[in-house]
Design a protein around this motif. Structure first.
Motif, PDB file in Angstrom:
ATOM      1  N   THR A   1      -3.153   4.358  -2.327  1.00  0.00           N
ATOM      2  CA  THR A   1      -4.219   3.411  -1.996  1.00  0.00           C
ATOM      3  C   THR A   1      -4.942   3.753  -0.698  1.00  0.00           C
ATOM      4  O   THR A   1      -6.082   3.337  -0.501  1.00  0.00           O
TER       5      THR A   1
ATOM      6  N   ARG B   1     -14.677   1.090  -9.517  1.00  0.00           N
ATOM      7  CA  ARG B   1     -13.790   0.568  -8.460  1.00  0.00           C
ATOM      8  C   ARG B   1     -13.666   1.601  -7.342  1.00  0.00           C
ATOM      9  O   ARG B   1     -12.579   2.121  -7.100  1.00  0.00           O
TER      10      ARG B   1
ATOM     11  N   SER C   1      -6.202   4.653  -7.738  1.00  0.00           N
ATOM     12  CA  SER C   1      -5.917   3.336  -7.171  1.00  0.00           C
ATOM     13  C   SER C   1      -6.400   3.230  -5.731  1.00  0.00           C
ATOM     14  O   SER C   1      -6.078   2.266  -5.033  1.00  0.00           O
TER      15      SER C   1
ATOM     16  N   PRO D   1     -13.315   3.262  -3.642  1.00  0.00           N
ATOM     17  CA  PRO D   1     -12.645   2.829  -2.419  1.00  0.00           C
ATOM     18  C   PRO D   1     -13.656   2.539  -1.313  1.00  0.00           C
ATOM     19  O   PRO D   1     -14.815   2.955  -1.387  1.00  0.00           O
TER      20      PRO D   1
ATOM     21  N   ARG E   1      -7.974   2.476  -2.316  1.00  0.00           N
ATOM     22  CA  ARG E   1      -8.668   1.343  -1.725  1.00  0.00           C
ATOM     23  C   ARG E   1      -9.440   1.747  -0.479  1.00  0.00           C
ATOM     24  O   ARG E   1     -10.449   1.151  -0.142  1.00  0.00           O
ATOM     25  N   TYR E   2      -8.914   2.761   0.237  1.00  0.00           N
ATOM     26  CA  TYR E   2      -9.588   3.263   1.444  1.00  0.00           C
ATOM     27  C   TYR E   2      -9.513   4.785   1.478  1.00  0.00           C
ATOM     28  O   TYR E   2      -8.469   5.363   1.156  1.00  0.00           O
TER      29      TYR E   2
ATOM     30  N   ASP F   1       0.816  -1.217   0.000  1.00  0.00           N
ATOM     31  CA  ASP F   1       0.000   0.000   0.000  1.00  0.00           C
ATOM     32  C   ASP F   1       0.845   1.260   0.000  1.00  0.00           C
ATOM     33  O   ASP F   1       2.014   1.266   0.381  1.00  0.00           O
TER      34      ASP F   1
END
Length: 526
Positions: free
Chosen positions: A250, A300, A274, A302, A276-277, A199
């Motif tokens: 990320t 996509r 990109s 997060p 993710r969170y 990450d």
């Protein structure tokens, strides 16, 4: 959300060997020597390189007279030098006091005097420009000119840092946080996320703001990369969005006030992120804002995470992973459940537990509760209290924040108990008016304050309209809108239409600046 094997594995490794942040970092660096630890616009440091550089800084500190437990200033910037300096101070057995050059010199001098600082780490030229040249200065970029840093492990209850927060007296107060406080946060929280060495976290916030503790140590103690965000980029949504895309970030941490501009830019630019969170904290979070960003980043998006916490309880105390059902709703996001190392008790004005479902002040106990306020024994005694519980006496921090437990057992944040204002004999919570304003389709953001006028205490609504909406002609529509939701005494007497709400250096709403608008009468009726 279940614990992730990547984060759990790294955390278990350093938990078994270390009682301090410095010790935990050494464990991670030994396992990930060639991975990138921190990077800025020009420099990259791997874990081995960061370990070596921080060792040299620690050795120079000891050679300049630093001793165990001493407070050491760090004049921060947005480069790899700051994480190295913070880590070096800890390795020297000291505690760091972040000093932001963007702060007024008087505030910096207050911190220096309050902490009795004798040594500061930072670029000598910047230190001098801050008016701190009389202190002993250790340049983080200089070579090695002393022996080795102390080799022994630091105790968990040793102080790790002092961060200054606003004080009700007008003078900031220093909160003293231990190594054990931070490690407890990371040990119990990181495994709730699916994060690990692959990450890339943004180091977005100033080290003077405790959100940075989560950003920096969350990255370093999972073997990930911390990406330093330049101050100019942090204030420019288009440039920041480009950085997120370019650096393949990320994990992003944000205060909702700052996130609004980023969300607006994401809608216009359709970026390929990109992420993710996205972790929120520091202020109430509007669900429509989160939902808007999720739509911008589809297919996509997060995971959006709402957390609540304060400096005195070590950054975060609750967590809520927002669901699709949450994002279909309106209003503010729930702050979730207490983290595993935290207990939250809702109490009335007499400090008695309130019945289920009733509002009360949040009192927080557990491993995250800080040591207290520096040189403020009376204030420490007032805010850090030992109270009886079913499990016996426990030490709590009295937050001044109001909350309510929902039927699902989660916490709903209701605002500050000291932000209530009294207008024409009525006690008013400004957050209720702000929420009603944001529900109007033309309003992007709003803040409400009370100020003194010739007519007594008066409400001022500071409004940011959506792009393309008219300014002053919207006032009548907003008054009609509020009149359908609020009693007459809660409809602001004045409106100010702004391009953006002013923010403090830590990214929170700057209510003092709004009071300045009230005094100037900008865009409002006298």
């Amino acid at each position: 959300m279940e614990s992730s094997s990547a984060a759990q594995s790294v955390v278990e490794t350093w938990s078994a060997e270390a009682t301090s942040l410095a010790g935990a970092f050494r464990v991670v660096a030994r396992h990930h020597p060639d991975d990138i630890a921190v990077k800025d616009e020009e420099n990259v440091l791997g874990y081995r390189e960061l370990d070596d550089l921080s060792d040299r800084i620690a050795a120079r500190l000891r050679a300049r007279g630093a001793v165990d437990g001493q407070l050491v200033g760090v004049v921060i910037d947005r480069s790899v030098s700051t994480p190295a300096a913070l880590l070096g101070v800890l390795k020297a057995g000291c505690a760091y006091v972040p000093l932001d050059p963007a702060y007024p010199e008087s505030r910096l001098r207050h911190a220096v005097g309050d902490c009795a600082l004798e040594i500061v780490v930072g670029d000598p030229k910047t230190v001098d420009q801050c008016g701190l040249g009389a202190l002993r200065v250790v340049d983080p970029g200089a070579g090695h000119d002393g022996g080795a840093p102390p080799a022994g492990e630091i105790e968990a209850d040793a102080s790790a840092y002092v961060i200054y927060t606003s004080g009700s007296t007008g003078l900031p107060k220093g909160c003293v946080v231990s190594h054990g406080n931070v490690l407890a946060l990371l040990r119990h929280t990181l495994p709730l996320f699916d994060v690990g060495p692959a990450d890339r976290w943004t180091l977005f916030h100033s080290a003077c703001f405790d959100f940075s503790v989560w950003e920096l140590w969350g990255a370093l103690l999972t073997g990930a990369t911390a990406v330093c965000v330049p101050a100019e980029t942090a204030r420019a949504p288009e440039e920041f969005l480009d950085l997120l895309e370019r650096e393949r970030v990320t994990v992003l941490s944000q205060v909702p006030s700052a996130f609004r501009a980023l969300c607006r830019m994401a809608g216009a630019a359709a970026p390929d992120l990109s992420l993710r969170y996205v972790v929120f904290g520091g202020e109430s979070l509007d669900l429509d804002l989160v939902g808007e960003f999720v739509r911008h980043t589809a297919p996509r998006p997060p995971v959006m995470v709402n957390m609540y916490g304060i400096t005195e309880t070590t950054v975060h105390s609750t967590i809520r992973f927002l669901t699709g059902q949450d994002l279909d709703g309106k209003g503010t996001a729930p702050v979730g459940r207490p983290l595993p190392h935290v207990v939250i008790s809702l109490r009335d004005r007499d400090m008695r537990p309130v019945p289920a479902g009733e509002a009360g002040e949040m009192y927080i106990a557990g491993e995250g509760v800080a040591k207290g306020y520096l040189n403020r024994p009376e204030l420490t005694a007032e805010r850090f209290l030992t109270l009886d519980t079913d499990d016996g006496p426990r030490r709590f921090y009295r937050t001044g924040d109001l909350g309510r437990e929902t039927e699902s057992g989660e916490l709903e944040y209701l605002g500050r108990n000291d932000q209530q204002v009294k207008v024409r004999g009525f006690r008013i919570e400004p957050g209720e008016i702000e929420t009603a304003l944001r529900d109007h389709p033309t309003v992007r953001d709003a803040a409400v304050i009370a100020h003194d006028s010739a007519q007594g205490a008066t409400l001022l609504a500071c409004v940011v309209l959506r792009d393309g909406e008219p300014g002053r002609p919207a006032e009548a529509a907003l008054r009609r809108h509020l009149a359908t939701r609020l009693p007459a005494h809660m409809v602001p007497r004045r409106f100010a239409f702004l391009d953006d709400l002013p923010l403090t250096l830590s990214g929170k709403l700057d209510r003092n600046a709004l009071l300045g608008l009230a005094g100037a009468g900008r865009n409002g009726r006298p």
